[in-house]
Scaffold this motif. Sequence first.
Motif, PDB file in Angstrom:
ATOM      1  N   SER A  33       0.845  -1.188   0.000  1.00 44.04           N
ATOM      2  CA  SER A  33       0.000   0.000   0.000  1.00 44.04           C
ATOM      3  C   SER A  33       0.881   1.238   0.000  1.00 44.04           C
ATOM      4  O   SER A  33       2.095   1.159   0.207  1.00 44.04           O
ATOM      5  CB  SER A  33      -0.892   0.038   1.248  1.00 44.04           C
ATOM      6  N   GLY A  34       0.246   2.367  -0.195  1.00 41.97           N
ATOM      7  CA  GLY A  34       0.987   3.631  -0.172  1.00 41.97           C
ATOM      8  C   GLY A  34       0.163   4.672  -0.883  1.00 41.97           C
ATOM      9  O   GLY A  34      -0.675   4.314  -1.711  1.00 41.97           O
ATOM     10  N   PRO A  35       0.390   5.941  -0.573  1.00 46.59           N
ATOM     11  CA  PRO A  35      -0.413   6.984  -1.211  1.00 46.59           C
ATOM     12  C   PRO A  35      -0.201   7.032  -2.719  1.00 46.59           C
ATOM     13  O   PRO A  35       0.881   6.641  -3.191  1.00 46.59           O
ATOM     14  CB  PRO A  35       0.106   8.271  -0.574  1.00 46.59           C
ATOM     15  N   GLY A  43       4.768   6.067  -5.953  1.00 44.70           N
ATOM     16  CA  GLY A  43       5.528   5.189  -6.850  1.00 44.70           C
ATOM     17  C   GLY A  43       5.206   3.718  -6.672  1.00 44.70           C
ATOM     18  O   GLY A  43       5.922   2.843  -7.156  1.00 44.70           O
ATOM     19  N   LYS A  44       4.090   3.444  -6.011  1.00 44.27           N
ATOM     20  CA  LYS A  44       3.701   2.069  -5.662  1.00 44.27           C
ATOM     21  C   LYS A  44       3.525   1.156  -6.886  1.00 44.27           C
ATOM     22  O   LYS A  44       4.024   0.032  -6.894  1.00 44.27           O
ATOM     23  CB  LYS A  44       2.383   2.214  -4.902  1.00 44.27           C
ATOM     24  N   SER A  45       2.844   1.659  -7.915  1.00 42.17           N
ATOM     25  CA  SER A  45       2.549   0.800  -9.071  1.00 42.17           C
ATOM     26  C   SER A  45       3.823   0.361  -9.775  1.00 42.17           C
ATOM     27  O   SER A  45       3.982  -0.812 -10.125  1.00 42.17           O
ATOM     28  CB  SER A  45       1.658   1.513 -10.079  1.00 42.17           C
ATOM     29  N   VAL A  57      -6.187 -10.308  -8.848  1.00 46.18           N
ATOM     30  CA  VAL A  57      -7.154  -9.591  -9.679  1.00 46.18           C
ATOM     31  C   VAL A  57      -8.127  -8.853  -8.757  1.00 46.18           C
ATOM     32  O   VAL A  57      -8.638  -9.432  -7.803  1.00 46.18           O
ATOM     33  CB  VAL A  57      -7.951 -10.563 -10.576  1.00 46.18           C
ATOM     34  N   SER A  58      -8.358  -7.564  -9.045  1.00 41.24           N
ATOM     35  CA  SER A  58      -9.330  -6.783  -8.281  1.00 41.24           C
ATOM     36  C   SER A  58     -10.501  -6.425  -9.175  1.00 41.24           C
ATOM     37  O   SER A  58     -10.307  -6.099 -10.341  1.00 41.24           O
ATOM     38  CB  SER A  58      -8.711  -5.472  -7.804  1.00 41.24           C
ATOM     39  N   ALA A  59     -11.682  -6.465  -8.609  1.00 36.55           N
ATOM     40  CA  ALA A  59     -12.825  -5.892  -9.316  1.00 36.55           C
ATOM     41  C   ALA A  59     -12.922  -4.447  -8.876  1.00 36.55           C
ATOM     42  O   ALA A  59     -12.622  -4.121  -7.722  1.00 36.55           O
ATOM     43  CB  ALA A  59     -14.093  -6.642  -8.945  1.00 36.55           C
ATOM     44  N   GLY A  64     -11.903   1.971 -16.747  1.00 35.80           N
ATOM     45  CA  GLY A  64     -10.544   1.562 -17.118  1.00 35.80           C
ATOM     46  C   GLY A  64      -9.743   2.747 -17.653  1.00 35.80           C
ATOM     47  O   GLY A  64     -10.305   3.731 -18.114  1.00 35.80           O
ATOM     48  N   LYS A  65      -8.393   2.635 -17.530  1.00 33.25           N
ATOM     49  CA  LYS A  65      -7.513   3.691 -18.043  1.00 33.25           C
ATOM     50  C   LYS A  65      -6.469   3.008 -18.938  1.00 33.25           C
ATOM     51  O   LYS A  65      -6.178   1.819 -18.740  1.00 33.25           O
ATOM     52  CB  LYS A  65      -6.757   4.375 -16.884  1.00 33.25           C
ATOM     53  N   PRO A  66      -5.877   3.734 -19.904  1.00 30.41           N
ATOM     54  CA  PRO A  66      -4.892   3.103 -20.797  1.00 30.41           C
ATOM     55  C   PRO A  66      -3.743   2.438 -20.028  1.00 30.41           C
ATOM     56  O   PRO A  66      -3.277   1.365 -20.394  1.00 30.41           O
ATOM     57  CB  PRO A  66      -4.367   4.258 -21.648  1.00 30.41           C
ATOM     58  N   TRP A 126     -15.501   1.604  -5.723  1.00 31.92           N
ATOM     59  CA  TRP A 126     -15.299   0.354  -4.991  1.00 31.92           C
ATOM     60  C   TRP A 126     -14.167  -0.448  -5.603  1.00 31.92           C
ATOM     61  O   TRP A 126     -14.034  -0.506  -6.830  1.00 31.92           O
ATOM     62  CB  TRP A 126     -16.587  -0.491  -5.022  1.00 31.92           C
ATOM     63  N   TYR A 127     -13.385  -1.080  -4.722  1.00 36.71           N
ATOM     64  CA  TYR A 127     -12.311  -1.975  -5.145  1.00 36.71           C
ATOM     65  C   TYR A 127     -12.364  -3.213  -4.263  1.00 36.71           C
ATOM     66  O   TYR A 127     -12.550  -3.091  -3.045  1.00 36.71           O
ATOM     67  CB  TYR A 127     -10.932  -1.343  -4.931  1.00 36.71           C
ATOM     68  N   GLY A 128     -12.169  -4.386  -4.838  1.00 38.87           N
ATOM     69  CA  GLY A 128     -12.147  -5.598  -4.025  1.00 38.87           C
ATOM     70  C   GLY A 128     -11.281  -6.671  -4.651  1.00 38.87           C
ATOM     71  O   GLY A 128     -11.304  -6.864  -5.878  1.00 38.87           O
ATOM     72  N   GLN A 144      -7.160   0.424   4.033  1.00 36.83           N
ATOM     73  CA  GLN A 144      -8.363  -0.239   4.587  1.00 36.83           C
ATOM     74  C   GLN A 144      -8.338  -1.718   4.209  1.00 36.83           C
ATOM     75  O   GLN A 144      -8.651  -2.595   5.027  1.00 36.83           O
ATOM     76  CB  GLN A 144      -9.641   0.357   3.997  1.00 36.83           C
ATOM     77  N   GLY A 145      -7.936  -2.003   2.950  1.00 35.06           N
ATOM     78  CA  GLY A 145      -7.835  -3.391   2.486  1.00 35.06           C
ATOM     79  C   GLY A 145      -6.713  -4.135   3.191  1.00 35.06           C
ATOM     80  O   GLY A 145      -6.854  -5.297   3.574  1.00 35.06           O
ATOM     81  N   GLY A 146      -5.582  -3.421   3.392  1.00 38.05           N
ATOM     82  CA  GLY A 146      -4.428  -4.041   4.053  1.00 38.05           C
ATOM     83  C   GLY A 146      -4.787  -4.516   5.458  1.00 38.05           C
ATOM     84  O   GLY A 146      -4.408  -5.606   5.893  1.00 38.05           O
TER      85      GLY A 146
END
Length: 212
Positions: free
Chosen positions: A21-23, A27-29, A45-47, A52-54, A89-91, A114-116
């Motif tokens: 995680s990280g803001p 540079g997290k991705s 995989v997350s829903a 979507g973005k390029p 939403w992300y899951g 929150q997910g972490g």
Amino acid sequence: MHETTDSTPSPTRRGRLIFISGPSGAGKSTICRRLAELLPAEFAVSATTRPGKPQDAWGKRYLFVTEDNFKQRMEAGEFLEYALVFGNWYGTLRQPVEESLEQGRIVLLEIDVQGGIQVHKLFPAALGVFILPPSPEQLEKRLRDRGRDDEQTMLRRVTEAQQEVRVAQECGSYSLMVINQTLEKAVEEIANHIQRYTIHNETLPLPFGERR
Ligand code: 5GP
């Protein structure tokens, strides 16, 4: 089930779960993509209900769904964890993660704090890594250079980032905090840390927030 693993997929040993995680702007991705290649590890995989973005074409894998579809999956218990992040939403989808762990793989979750916290409760042996920007000024510069947000959104992200860092330090779910000064150093530090627990099977350190 045996808890040890190395970075080679093995059907006889249970894999490891790493959540990062990280803001946004820390540079997290980019770090996660490098780690996935290096270890090697698989992205979960997350829903998500966000469009979507390029730049989604590589790296973290998303399934883009409507809000109704997300809620149905939520009620059906399809998520390992889920959260509302910046209004969407992300899951994390549970089934592919469980299958990969059964096959002895290292699975990488790129999720918010929150997910972490949810993942740490479910899987105390999962390793939580939090990535910090070098400073609030650097974060602001990175967000500005990225050019994705208007001024107001960007300033909101900086404030939220500071809040997220505080939560990560206190929640007791993250055992490693890495300052992303340079990409190579950050990737190396995280990879070494992960390998200590996956290959050499060392005991997990106490998470931040639980250290005295
Ligand atoms: P983005 O839309 O920029 O890909 O992600 C926005 C935020 O949502 C990031 O902090 C990202 O880590 C987080 N995120 C992405 N997927 C998930 C997920 O499945 N669960 C949770 N809790 N957060 C996620």
